[in-house]
Design an enzyme around this catalytic site. Structure first.
Site, PDB file in Angstrom:
ATOM      1  N   ARG A  87     -12.992  -9.905   0.574  1.00 17.96           N
ATOM      2  CA  ARG A  87     -11.584  -9.504   0.394  1.00 17.96           C
ATOM      3  C   ARG A  87     -10.673 -10.713   0.641  1.00 17.96           C
ATOM      4  O   ARG A  87      -9.703 -10.928  -0.071  1.00 17.96           O
ATOM      5  CB  ARG A  87     -11.202  -8.381   1.375  1.00 17.96           C
ATOM      6  CG  ARG A  87     -11.921  -7.049   1.185  1.00 17.96           C
ATOM      7  CD  ARG A  87     -11.526  -6.332  -0.096  1.00 17.96           C
ATOM      8  NE  ARG A  87     -10.091  -6.131  -0.259  1.00 17.96           N
ATOM      9  CZ  ARG A  87      -9.381  -5.115   0.244  1.00 17.96           C
ATOM     10  NH1 ARG A  87      -9.979  -4.176   0.940  1.00 17.96           N
ATOM     11  NH2 ARG A  87      -8.078  -5.005   0.015  1.00 17.96           N
ATOM     12  N   ASP A 141     -18.112   5.732  -0.939  1.00 19.55           N
ATOM     13  CA  ASP A 141     -16.882   5.607  -0.164  1.00 19.55           C
ATOM     14  C   ASP A 141     -16.739   6.906   0.624  1.00 19.55           C
ATOM     15  O   ASP A 141     -17.447   7.902   0.343  1.00 19.55           O
ATOM     16  CB  ASP A 141     -15.687   5.393  -1.120  1.00 19.55           C
ATOM     17  CG  ASP A 141     -14.366   5.136  -0.403  1.00 19.55           C
ATOM     18  OD1 ASP A 141     -14.384   4.836   0.808  1.00 19.55           O
ATOM     19  OD2 ASP A 141     -13.306   5.241  -1.058  1.00 19.55           O
ATOM     20  N   GLN A 199      -9.829  -4.407  -3.998  1.00 22.19           N
ATOM     21  CA  GLN A 199     -11.162  -4.079  -3.486  1.00 22.19           C
ATOM     22  C   GLN A 199     -12.228  -4.276  -4.567  1.00 22.19           C
ATOM     23  O   GLN A 199     -13.298  -4.835  -4.313  1.00 22.19           O
ATOM     24  CB  GLN A 199     -11.184  -2.617  -3.007  1.00 22.19           C
ATOM     25  CG  GLN A 199     -12.536  -2.168  -2.497  1.00 22.19           C
ATOM     26  CD  GLN A 199     -12.933  -2.857  -1.197  1.00 22.19           C
ATOM     27  OE1 GLN A 199     -12.179  -2.843  -0.242  1.00 22.19           O
ATOM     28  NE2 GLN A 199     -14.106  -3.475  -1.165  1.00 22.19           N
ATOM     29  N   ARG A 212       0.893  -1.177   0.000  1.00 19.47           N
ATOM     30  CA  ARG A 212       0.000   0.000   0.000  1.00 19.47           C
ATOM     31  C   ARG A 212       0.918   1.210   0.000  1.00 19.47           C
ATOM     32  O   ARG A 212       1.642   1.470   0.963  1.00 19.47           O
ATOM     33  CB  ARG A 212      -0.913   0.005   1.226  1.00 19.47           C
ATOM     34  CG  ARG A 212      -1.718   1.294   1.352  1.00 19.47           C
ATOM     35  CD  ARG A 212      -2.877   1.202   2.310  1.00 19.47           C
ATOM     36  NE  ARG A 212      -3.960   0.381   1.779  1.00 19.47           N
ATOM     37  CZ  ARG A 212      -5.154   0.243   2.345  1.00 19.47           C
ATOM     38  NH1 ARG A 212      -5.427   0.860   3.470  1.00 19.47           N
ATOM     39  NH2 ARG A 212      -6.075  -0.513   1.793  1.00 19.47           N
ATOM     40  N   CYS A 232     -16.621   0.065   0.594  1.00 19.36           N
ATOM     41  CA  CYS A 232     -15.382  -0.697   0.840  1.00 19.36           C
ATOM     42  C   CYS A 232     -14.963  -0.688   2.302  1.00 19.36           C
ATOM     43  O   CYS A 232     -14.175  -1.533   2.724  1.00 19.36           O
ATOM     44  CB  CYS A 232     -14.262  -0.182  -0.047  1.00 19.36           C
ATOM     45  SG  CYS A 232     -13.768   1.519   0.317  1.00 19.36           S
ATOM     46  N   HIS A 245      -7.477   0.884  -6.452  1.00 20.93           N
ATOM     47  CA  HIS A 245      -7.635  -0.131  -5.401  1.00 20.93           C
ATOM     48  C   HIS A 245      -8.205  -1.406  -6.035  1.00 20.93           C
ATOM     49  O   HIS A 245      -9.338  -1.801  -5.749  1.00 20.93           O
ATOM     50  CB  HIS A 245      -8.564   0.425  -4.310  1.00 20.93           C
ATOM     51  CG  HIS A 245      -8.454  -0.272  -2.997  1.00 20.93           C
ATOM     52  ND1 HIS A 245      -7.581  -1.316  -2.760  1.00 20.93           N
ATOM     53  CD2 HIS A 245      -9.129  -0.076  -1.812  1.00 20.93           C
ATOM     54  CE1 HIS A 245      -7.717  -1.726  -1.506  1.00 20.93           C
ATOM     55  NE2 HIS A 245      -8.645  -0.989  -0.918  1.00 20.93           N
TER      56      HIS A 245
END
Ligand code: CP
Ligand code: NVA
Length: 283
Positions: free
Chosen positions: A264, A199, A131, A101, A236, A128
């Protein structure tokens, strides 16, 4: 050839569909996970906070017989005196894959260029992808498929929405955005949608951002009422309580946020299996 998982648009659509299928298969084997990662090690590096990405990759690796090394910000020389190139080359001698990340997308691509092992995008300021594959899996489970579905995004235009845009072409769904940066109104975007997704308005690293302009884009009961009766609500996580979505919707019967979070785990297993083919993983 080594396989990176950084940009959805760089990966063959068939490979992404294969990853999705593998994720469903591995979810079905949740209580008897095949030990396909035996002897393999994943290094994870984070320059930002994480709950889901960190835990799901760690557990994914371990449930399938592998090992992990986790480095959060300040745990390695990266970002200090050591270059990205040197870090990539050294890590390639110790582990079999890197999940990272990293705020700067270009830095992640540089890391991947210098690494001899697969690099997986655990989120940048631009995208991402892990995700979004988990979201695709969740939509398949809940609605029986993705192709032709209408997915309405409300709120900020950010790393997650940008990855949805890429996924729309690959998986054949209609993606309609309503944000302060375009002219589509929230109720118009939500009209007859199969999925309502949002989000946080303040992504990691955006502290101090003004949120007033996002207020009309909150997902609430009116938005859900404009969507199909069968519509699901996705996020998410983490939610900024209760800015981008009301508590009523997030905890309501149409919300699938915790199934989405669980997926996930299954998707990380499938992504790892695909990336680790060169290391002998065959699935
Ligand atoms: N959704 C997601 O990536 O969560 P984390 O930031 O907790 O990993
Ligand atoms: N857009 C959010 C996603 C967190 C998983 C962020 O970048 O912080």
């Amino acid at each position: 050839m080594k396989r990176n998982f950084i940009n959805l648009s760089d990966i063959e659509p068939d490979a992404l569909k294969h990853i999705l299928k593998t994720a469903h298969d591995l979810k079905a084997q949740k209580y008897s996970p095949p030990q396909i990662f035996k002897g393999l090690t994943l290094a994870m590096m984070f320059d930002k906070l994480s709950t889901r990405t960190r835990i799901s990759f760690d557990v994914a690796m371990k449930q399938l017989g592998g090992h992990t090394v986790v480095m959060t910000k300040g745990d390695s020389q990266l970002g200090g005196a050591e270059s990205i190139e040197s870090t990539a080359k050294v890590m390639s001698r110790y582990v079999d894959a890197i999940m990272v990340r990293m705020s700067n997308h270009t830095d992640m691509e540089e890391l991947a260029r210098h690494a001899d092992i697969p690099v997986i995008n655990g989120m940048t300021d631009l995208s991402h992808p892990c995700q979004i594959i988990a979201d695709m899996m969740t939509i398949e489970e809940k609605l029986g498929g993705i192709e032709g579905k209408k997915i309405a995004w409300l709120g900020d235009d950010n790393n997650v929405s940008k990855t949805y845009e890429q996924a729309a072409d690959i998986f054949g769904f209609e993606f309609v955005m309503s944000t302060p940066f375009n002219t589509i109104k929230p109720l118009e975007a939500a009209h007859e949608a199969d999925v309502i997704v949002t989000d946080t308005w303040v992504s990691l690293g955006q502290d101090g951002k003004e949120i007033e302009k996002f207020l009309p884009y909150q997902v609430n009961a009116d938005i859900m009422a404009a969507a199909k009766e069968t519509a699901i609500f996705m996020h998410c996580l983490p939610i900024h309580e209760w800015e981008e979505v009301t508590e009523e919707v997030a905890k309501g019967p149409q919300s699938v946020i915790y199934d989405e979070a669980e997926n996930r785990l299954h998707v990380q297993k499938a992504i790892l299996a695909w990336c680790l083919e060169d290391a002998g993983v065959d699935i």
